[in-house]
Design a protein around this motif. Sequence first.
Motif, PDB file in Angstrom:
ATOM      1  N   ILE A 157       7.814  -3.262 -15.617  1.00  0.00           N
ATOM      2  CA  ILE A 157       7.774  -4.023 -14.366  1.00  0.00           C
ATOM      3  C   ILE A 157       8.078  -3.104 -13.190  1.00  0.00           C
ATOM      4  O   ILE A 157       9.113  -2.428 -13.170  1.00  0.00           O
ATOM      5  CB  ILE A 157       8.796  -5.176 -14.416  1.00  0.00           C
ATOM      6  N   TYR A 158       7.183  -3.082 -12.219  1.00  0.00           N
ATOM      7  CA  TYR A 158       7.351  -2.267 -11.010  1.00  0.00           C
ATOM      8  C   TYR A 158       7.715  -3.190  -9.845  1.00  0.00           C
ATOM      9  O   TYR A 158       6.908  -4.039  -9.448  1.00  0.00           O
ATOM     10  CB  TYR A 158       6.048  -1.532 -10.671  1.00  0.00           C
ATOM     11  N   VAL A 159       8.906  -3.024  -9.295  1.00  0.00           N
ATOM     12  CA  VAL A 159       9.326  -3.834  -8.142  1.00  0.00           C
ATOM     13  C   VAL A 159       9.055  -3.015  -6.885  1.00  0.00           C
ATOM     14  O   VAL A 159       9.849  -2.175  -6.478  1.00  0.00           O
ATOM     15  CB  VAL A 159      10.817  -4.220  -8.241  1.00  0.00           C
ATOM     16  N   VAL A 160       7.892  -3.248  -6.291  1.00  0.00           N
ATOM     17  CA  VAL A 160       7.422  -2.461  -5.150  1.00  0.00           C
ATOM     18  C   VAL A 160       6.775  -3.400  -4.142  1.00  0.00           C
ATOM     19  O   VAL A 160       6.142  -4.390  -4.526  1.00  0.00           O
ATOM     20  CB  VAL A 160       6.402  -1.378  -5.589  1.00  0.00           C
ATOM     21  N   SER A 161       6.899  -3.096  -2.856  1.00  0.00           N
ATOM     22  CA  SER A 161       6.437  -3.997  -1.791  1.00  0.00           C
ATOM     23  C   SER A 161       4.952  -4.338  -1.901  1.00  0.00           C
ATOM     24  O   SER A 161       4.165  -3.617  -2.525  1.00  0.00           O
ATOM     25  CB  SER A 161       6.711  -3.381  -0.415  1.00  0.00           C
ATOM     26  N   ASP A 162       4.576  -5.445  -1.266  1.00  0.00           N
ATOM     27  CA  ASP A 162       3.194  -5.926  -1.364  1.00  0.00           C
ATOM     28  C   ASP A 162       2.187  -5.006  -0.685  1.00  0.00           C
ATOM     29  O   ASP A 162       0.980  -5.159  -0.863  1.00  0.00           O
ATOM     30  CB  ASP A 162       3.060  -7.355  -0.834  1.00  0.00           C
ATOM     31  N   GLU A 163       2.658  -4.038   0.082  1.00  0.00           N
ATOM     32  CA  GLU A 163       1.749  -3.056   0.674  1.00  0.00           C
ATOM     33  C   GLU A 163       1.057  -2.211  -0.395  1.00  0.00           C
ATOM     34  O   GLU A 163       0.028  -1.587  -0.127  1.00  0.00           O
ATOM     35  CB  GLU A 163       2.512  -2.130   1.634  1.00  0.00           C
ATOM     36  N   GLN A 164       1.636  -2.189  -1.600  1.00  0.00           N
ATOM     37  CA  GLN A 164       1.109  -1.356  -2.691  1.00  0.00           C
ATOM     38  C   GLN A 164       0.301  -2.152  -3.716  1.00  0.00           C
ATOM     39  O   GLN A 164       0.029  -1.664  -4.817  1.00  0.00           O
ATOM     40  CB  GLN A 164       2.270  -0.645  -3.392  1.00  0.00           C
ATOM     41  N   LYS A 165      -0.094  -3.374  -3.366  1.00  0.00           N
ATOM     42  CA  LYS A 165      -0.812  -4.226  -4.330  1.00  0.00           C
ATOM     43  C   LYS A 165      -2.087  -3.559  -4.849  1.00  0.00           C
ATOM     44  O   LYS A 165      -2.335  -3.511  -6.059  1.00  0.00           O
ATOM     45  CB  LYS A 165      -1.157  -5.573  -3.685  1.00  0.00           C
ATOM     46  N   LEU A 166      -2.914  -3.077  -3.924  1.00  0.00           N
ATOM     47  CA  LEU A 166      -4.173  -2.458  -4.333  1.00  0.00           C
ATOM     48  C   LEU A 166      -3.916  -1.229  -5.185  1.00  0.00           C
ATOM     49  O   LEU A 166      -4.576  -1.015  -6.213  1.00  0.00           O
ATOM     50  CB  LEU A 166      -5.009  -2.083  -3.107  1.00  0.00           C
ATOM     51  N   TYR A 167      -2.946  -0.421  -4.780  1.00  0.00           N
ATOM     52  CA  TYR A 167      -2.632   0.807  -5.515  1.00  0.00           C
ATOM     53  C   TYR A 167      -2.304   0.492  -6.976  1.00  0.00           C
ATOM     54  O   TYR A 167      -2.818   1.141  -7.899  1.00  0.00           O
ATOM     55  CB  TYR A 167      -1.453   1.530  -4.851  1.00  0.00           C
ATOM     56  N   PHE A 168      -1.459  -0.518  -7.204  1.00  0.00           N
ATOM     57  CA  PHE A 168      -1.075  -0.827  -8.587  1.00  0.00           C
ATOM     58  C   PHE A 168      -2.230  -1.435  -9.375  1.00  0.00           C
ATOM     59  O   PHE A 168      -2.353  -1.213 -10.584  1.00  0.00           O
ATOM     60  CB  PHE A 168       0.168  -1.720  -8.615  1.00  0.00           C
ATOM     61  N   LYS A 169      -3.103  -2.181  -8.714  1.00  0.00           N
ATOM     62  CA  LYS A 169      -4.299  -2.679  -9.405  1.00  0.00           C
ATOM     63  C   LYS A 169      -5.146  -1.501  -9.887  1.00  0.00           C
ATOM     64  O   LYS A 169      -5.676  -1.513 -11.004  1.00  0.00           O
ATOM     65  CB  LYS A 169      -5.123  -3.562  -8.454  1.00  0.00           C
ATOM     66  N   GLN A 170      -5.275  -0.477  -9.038  1.00  0.00           N
ATOM     67  CA  GLN A 170      -6.037   0.712  -9.409  1.00  0.00           C
ATOM     68  C   GLN A 170      -5.384   1.443 -10.583  1.00  0.00           C
ATOM     69  O   GLN A 170      -6.056   1.814 -11.554  1.00  0.00           O
ATOM     70  CB  GLN A 170      -6.152   1.661  -8.208  1.00  0.00           C
TER      71      GLN A 170
END
Length: 578
Positions: free
Chosen positions: A338-351
């Motif tokens: 589980i990565y607890v990271v801000s929503d600004e990184q949504k696309l990055y984590f999808k990639q």
Amino acid sequence: MQDKGENYRMINFKDIIADEISKITNIEQKEIEGYIEVPNNAENGDYAFPCFKLAKSMKKAPQIIANRIKEKLEIDENIISKIDVVNGYINFYINNETLVKDVCKEIDDKKEKYGSSDEGKNQNIIVEYSAPNIAKEFHIGHLRTTVIGACFYNIFKYLGYNTTGINHLGDYGTQFGKIIEGYKRWGNEYNLDENPIEKLTEIYIRINELCKEDESVLEACRDNFKKLEDKDPYCVELWTKFKNLSLKEFNKTYDILGIKFDSTKGEAFYADKTQEVIDILKKNGKLEESQGAMIVDLSDKDMPPCIVCKSNGSSIYATRDLSAILYRARTYDFDKCIYVVSDEQKLYFKQIFEVAKYLDLDKKYTDGLVHVSYGMTRLATGKMSTREGNVIKVNDLLNEAISRVLDIINEKNPDMENKEENAKKIGIGAVIFNNLCNTLAKEQIFDWNNVLNFNGETGPYIQYIYVRTKSVLEKAGYEPEIEEIDFAKLEDKESINVLKTIYKFNETLRAVIEKYEPSILARYLIELAQNYSNFYNENKIICDDKKVQDARIFLTKAVGEVLKTGAKLLGMEMPDKM
């Protein structure tokens, strides 16, 4: 029900209801359990099953389905005292007498472990959180990931999961090339023995300004990072110095918050492991060149390409995160990472999660990758930025919170013992609760007035009610044994409301980790505190009737136990006095 001392377990009313409906409808129990609701109005029962869910498959009106199911239900009246049908819902009313005995015996048996379980046994969970950048201030933008992740870590562990907390430090990347370049130019102007992070931040801001003015300076910074990757002795020496100074400062903040990690392996740890990622992606035909850089094309997933390697050969965040996934799968055999990271990184984590599917990993691991996003913390004046120098440091925030609470104590209760210690617990608790009480998706606008508002639905309110329970127990001067309790004395409306809330504790904790939403626990604690406050206001606890007094003291102790445990799982400590 079992007697005390025989691994007492509470009745799972919802489970019994689901099992009975499952037998009648031939629908799996787990699916039925997912449909069961808790009505907003207690007059509509403790649980409700909406038959609208079955109307299409059974080809009948919900009301007809509800009545037919009700006719076939065979649930002991000692478990469910009443069942009725209203507008297509089957409403179930828990037997209050059974509830009272059950909750009291369970909490007496488990005490401070009430609500815990072994449901996570043999399941490995990784929670990655905090992850501040080395040589940068630990500001309130980092605070949210830190307390959210710590809350998940605490709850997974409490429910029996084998949990690993990782602080994936931002200790690599072009920013270090920048700081190294700045230190080369102006290092003799700064004394890093005092306030090192502040000084390094000043250097970072200064070099960023120069990079904007001169492209050649930015190129020199990139070259510094490439040298760092190539183990240039001077660059490695500076990087090590900056990292050690930063960790020393960060640990001061973690100590104040009471947060610990099982691993602090940051990006740099994976730097020498990135080649394997590149080799696997090449082997699987997924890596291609684009403008000198190496990428994975994700156009078939409606996403931009994922850059894996820069044009100068340097690794990038993605390369190191993919290496971390490989390492963690092999080292921890995780069921969820589980990565607890801000929503600004949504696309990055999808990639990243998509590219991870090409790393020859078992599907178990790629299915277990989870990004828990949250709204950013912003100042009333706009977005924070270390480059621009407009951040609020966490240590300043926490110290200010403690100071303000101490002022209130000195004004209202100047003779309180352990004032400083209690002020610390209340001030830090207020800040933590403020970060967890709203849904994660909601963006936070930082405002001192809201953080330290001690009225209403706040951390200090929960702490105040806890202190009240302690005061009642001190006034009574004794704690009754479970054998002395006349459970019938706890069947008034206010007591039942408290006990029904206590009953939901484990269910609440499970909901937090299933929905990745700490606010569920925060709201639960407010509900319990408010219900106890109503009970306290409507019932005299220390009274002439010994049986009534024993029962109410026992209930008070139970509330205190659950409030303390729940607050601890959020990351808060309870004060002795307020």
